[in-house]
Design an enzyme around this catalytic site. Structure first.
Site, PDB file in Angstrom:
ATOM      1  N   HIS A 218       0.853  -1.192   0.000  1.00 54.57           N
ATOM      2  CA  HIS A 218       0.000   0.000   0.000  1.00 54.57           C
ATOM      3  C   HIS A 218       0.885   1.237   0.000  1.00 54.57           C
ATOM      4  O   HIS A 218       1.860   1.315   0.753  1.00 54.57           O
ATOM      5  CB  HIS A 218      -0.903   0.036   1.243  1.00 54.57           C
ATOM      6  CG  HIS A 218      -1.735   1.284   1.299  1.00 54.57           C
ATOM      7  ND1 HIS A 218      -2.911   1.421   0.586  1.00 54.57           N
ATOM      8  CD2 HIS A 218      -1.539   2.460   1.922  1.00 54.57           C
ATOM      9  CE1 HIS A 218      -3.400   2.623   0.782  1.00 54.57           C
ATOM     10  NE2 HIS A 218      -2.588   3.285   1.599  1.00 54.57           N
TER      11      HIS A 218
ATOM     12  N   ASP B 139     -15.754   1.123   5.967  1.00 56.94           N
ATOM     13  CA  ASP B 139     -14.737   2.133   5.656  1.00 56.94           C
ATOM     14  C   ASP B 139     -15.250   3.104   4.601  1.00 56.94           C
ATOM     15  O   ASP B 139     -15.033   4.310   4.699  1.00 56.94           O
ATOM     16  CB  ASP B 139     -13.436   1.486   5.172  1.00 56.94           C
ATOM     17  CG  ASP B 139     -12.487   2.552   4.650  1.00 56.94           C
ATOM     18  OD1 ASP B 139     -12.101   3.418   5.447  1.00 56.94           O
ATOM     19  OD2 ASP B 139     -12.181   2.553   3.452  1.00 56.94           O
TER      20      ASP B 139
ATOM     21  N   ARG C 127     -15.853  11.212   7.240  1.00 61.49           N
ATOM     22  CA  ARG C 127     -14.636  11.904   7.695  1.00 61.49           C
ATOM     23  C   ARG C 127     -14.291  13.046   6.762  1.00 61.49           C
ATOM     24  O   ARG C 127     -13.851  14.123   7.189  1.00 61.49           O
ATOM     25  CB  ARG C 127     -13.464  10.914   7.760  1.00 61.49           C
ATOM     26  CG  ARG C 127     -13.550   9.961   8.940  1.00 61.49           C
ATOM     27  CD  ARG C 127     -12.575   8.813   8.791  1.00 61.49           C
ATOM     28  NE  ARG C 127     -11.209   9.269   8.662  1.00 61.49           N
ATOM     29  CZ  ARG C 127     -10.268   8.643   7.941  1.00 61.49           C
ATOM     30  NH1 ARG C 127     -10.542   7.526   7.303  1.00 61.49           N
ATOM     31  NH2 ARG C 127      -9.058   9.121   7.884  1.00 61.49           N
TER      32      ARG C 127
ATOM     33  N   SER D 123      -8.674   2.627   8.272  1.00 61.20           N
ATOM     34  CA  SER D 123      -9.237   2.744   6.928  1.00 61.20           C
ATOM     35  C   SER D 123      -8.378   1.974   5.918  1.00 61.20           C
ATOM     36  O   SER D 123      -8.875   1.133   5.164  1.00 61.20           O
ATOM     37  CB  SER D 123      -9.314   4.234   6.564  1.00 61.20           C
ATOM     38  OG  SER D 123      -9.590   4.409   5.212  1.00 61.20           O
TER      39      SER D 123
ATOM     40  N   LYS E  99      -9.222  -2.434   4.466  1.00 61.22           N
ATOM     41  CA  LYS E  99      -9.340  -2.841   3.053  1.00 61.22           C
ATOM     42  C   LYS E  99      -8.257  -3.847   2.694  1.00 61.22           C
ATOM     43  O   LYS E  99      -8.501  -4.854   2.044  1.00 61.22           O
ATOM     44  CB  LYS E  99      -9.230  -1.605   2.150  1.00 61.22           C
ATOM     45  CG  LYS E  99     -10.464  -0.734   2.200  1.00 61.22           C
ATOM     46  CD  LYS E  99     -10.284   0.555   1.447  1.00 61.22           C
ATOM     47  CE  LYS E  99      -9.398   1.521   2.188  1.00 61.22           C
ATOM     48  NZ  LYS E  99      -9.579   2.925   1.903  1.00 61.22           N
TER      49      LYS E  99
HETATM   50  N1  URA Z   1      -6.347   6.285   2.364  1.00 59.09           N
HETATM   51  C1  URA Z   1      -7.367   5.564   2.885  1.00 59.09           C
HETATM   52  O1  URA Z   1      -7.773   4.557   2.335  1.00 59.09           O
HETATM   53  N2  URA Z   1      -7.942   5.999   4.027  1.00 59.09           N
HETATM   54  C2  URA Z   1      -7.535   7.079   4.682  1.00 59.09           C
HETATM   55  O2  URA Z   1      -8.081   7.404   5.712  1.00 59.09           O
HETATM   56  C3  URA Z   1      -6.467   7.823   4.115  1.00 59.09           C
HETATM   57  C4  URA Z   1      -5.887   7.388   2.960  1.00 59.09           C
END
Ligand code: URA
Length: 440
Positions: free
Chosen positions: A87, A166, A173, A188, A192
């Protein structure tokens, strides 16, 4: 805790007062939010309390786990290859996933990669891949697993069934001032990634002017939170903190970045792009036990870039997802811009600095990014042939090319493009691309 005892506002009050929430409280809150019994205003209030009071690692792990379990969980248990993914927190010219997935698969990993679209000025892997004619980023879970099984890697978009809590919380958010909270960002990202089922996860935490985390302290804190939360939930994790003051490579956009990724998969490409791809893939392979140590992993991976094995996996992945595999041999098959306009250097000297944030804004205004979520992007737009720090340029020589649908759009941005590149009299100190490695 019985269901009867769960009162959402008491949980909000406890967090507001700086107390540690229990796993049960967090699980019940997220379950209620996902099913709709806890309304958006209570979820938003809890997010704000977390923003101010923070969360301990056990709380962050419980939040991540609850959000991960709000939807489908992919499982690769019993597969012959170890599974892994990466990521990135997002950068300018960051096309690493396009190379890292196929490269890691060529070394024996299975890479089930679920990627996102561009966010703000930072590009998204899905937008880049969709510039390949026919490439389908919306595979079903079964199709996704089949491509990973057959090819070794697949890159698709987030489905509605993957970590839906999320998706809804992120939207809240975004409009309640609660995005920049390390535990919320961690939960978050991780919910995923963990739902994807990969056993090993590496993180590229960008740091600098164009990054989510502008300073090293914050980048370190996020890297540690990601690593420790992953470990608490049974994954092998590692992170690099990398420079995002200047763009990566010589292209910023979508089709142009795919073309540069293909060049890198052929053993060429800019040195920074190759180096970071190899570093992150090597970390992944070492953690997953594919190679005994980092030095061996680097050597083996470089070979796979140079002899075409990684490119072959890319070609097969594109084909398996309905895309035109010949782009791997002929990048001219990618969308081409209406015009390309050179930006002349205003003076002679050495390129001292290229401002990634300004280049990101430029690419967006050329059509490569979105101003609003629903905007269409121009896959051919962006910047290519970008100079890199340390290079010598003569007055009038091109600093980059602006790629756009028409001349008016490109020429309107000429002055801003030139201003994004600083030219000095002497060569600048060498750029440090990998700032730190954060270990678990
Ligand atoms: N990327 C995400 O998936 N979530 C966040 O909160 C910030 C960056």
């Amino acid at each position: 805790m019985s269901d009867n005892a769960f009162i959402p506002q008491w949980v909000i009050e406890r967090k507001r007062d700086g107390l540690e929430l229990s796993e049960d409280e967090i699980r019940a809150f997220i379950a209620g939010f996902t099913s709709g019994t806890i309304p958006d205003y209570q979820m938003s209030a809890l997010a704000m309390a977390v923003f101010f009071r923070g969360m301990s690692r056990p709380e962050t792990a419980a939040l991540t786990d609850a959000m991960m379990r709000s939807g489908d969980l992919l499982s690769f248990e019993g597969w012959p290859r170890p599974t892994a993914d990466k990521h990135s927190t997002g950068g300018i010219g960051d096309k690493l996933s396009l190379m890292l997935g196929p490269l890691a698969a060529s070394a024996g990993l299975a890479v089930p990669m679920i990627s996102g679209r561009g966010l703000g000025i930072t590009g998204g892997t899905l937008d880049k891949l969709e510039s390949i004619p026919g490439y389908n980023t919306r595979l079903s879970t079964e199709e996704f697993k089949q491509v990973v099984a057959e090819v070794g890697c697949s890159i698709i978009g987030q489905t509605a069934r993957l970590a839906p809590a999320d998706k809804r919380l992120y939207a809240l958010r975004d409009v309640t001032g609660t995005v920049p909270s390390i535990p919320l960002i961690t939960a978050s990202i991780m919910s995923k990634k963990l739902a994807e089922g990969a056993e090993t996860l590496v993180f590229d935490v960008k740091c600098g002017r164009a990054a989510f985390m502008p300073d090293i302290e914050q980048a370190r804190e996020l890297a540690r939170a990601l690593i420790e939360t992953g470990q608490a939930l049974g994954r092998k994790t590692g992170a690099l903190i990398t420079d995002m003051n200047q763009p990566l490579g010589r292209t910023v956009g979508n089709a142009v970045e795919v073309a540069e990724a293909i060049e890198t998969l052929k053993g060429g490409g800019p040195a920074d792009t190759r180096l970071l791809t190899v570093e992150l893939t090597a970390m992944m392979c070492e953690l997953a036990g594919i190679f005994a140590d980092r030095a061996k992993a680097r050597r083996e991976l470089e070979q796979r870039l140079d002899d075409g094995r990684a490119l072959e996996v890319f070609r097969r992945m594109v084909k398996a997802q309905g895309g035109e595999p010949r782009v791997a041999d002929d990048p001219q098959l990618l969308p081409q811009p209406g015009v390309s306009v050179e930006v002349p250097a205003p003076q002679t000297g050495f390129v001292a600095f290229i401002d990634a944030r300004e280049i990101g804004r430029l690419a967006l205004r050329l059509g490569a990014g979105r101003k609003a979520t629903a905007d269409e992007i121009d896959h051919a737009a962006g910047v290519d042939r970008l100079v890199q720090a340390g290079e010598r340029v003569a007055r009038g020589q091109p600093l980059m090319r602006l790629l756009a649908a028409d001349t008016v759009r490109a020429e309107a941005l000429l002055a801003e493009a030139a201003a994004a590149v600083r030219i000095g009299e002497a060569p600048p100190p060498e750029r440090r691309l990998v700032l730190e490695e954060v270990e678990g």
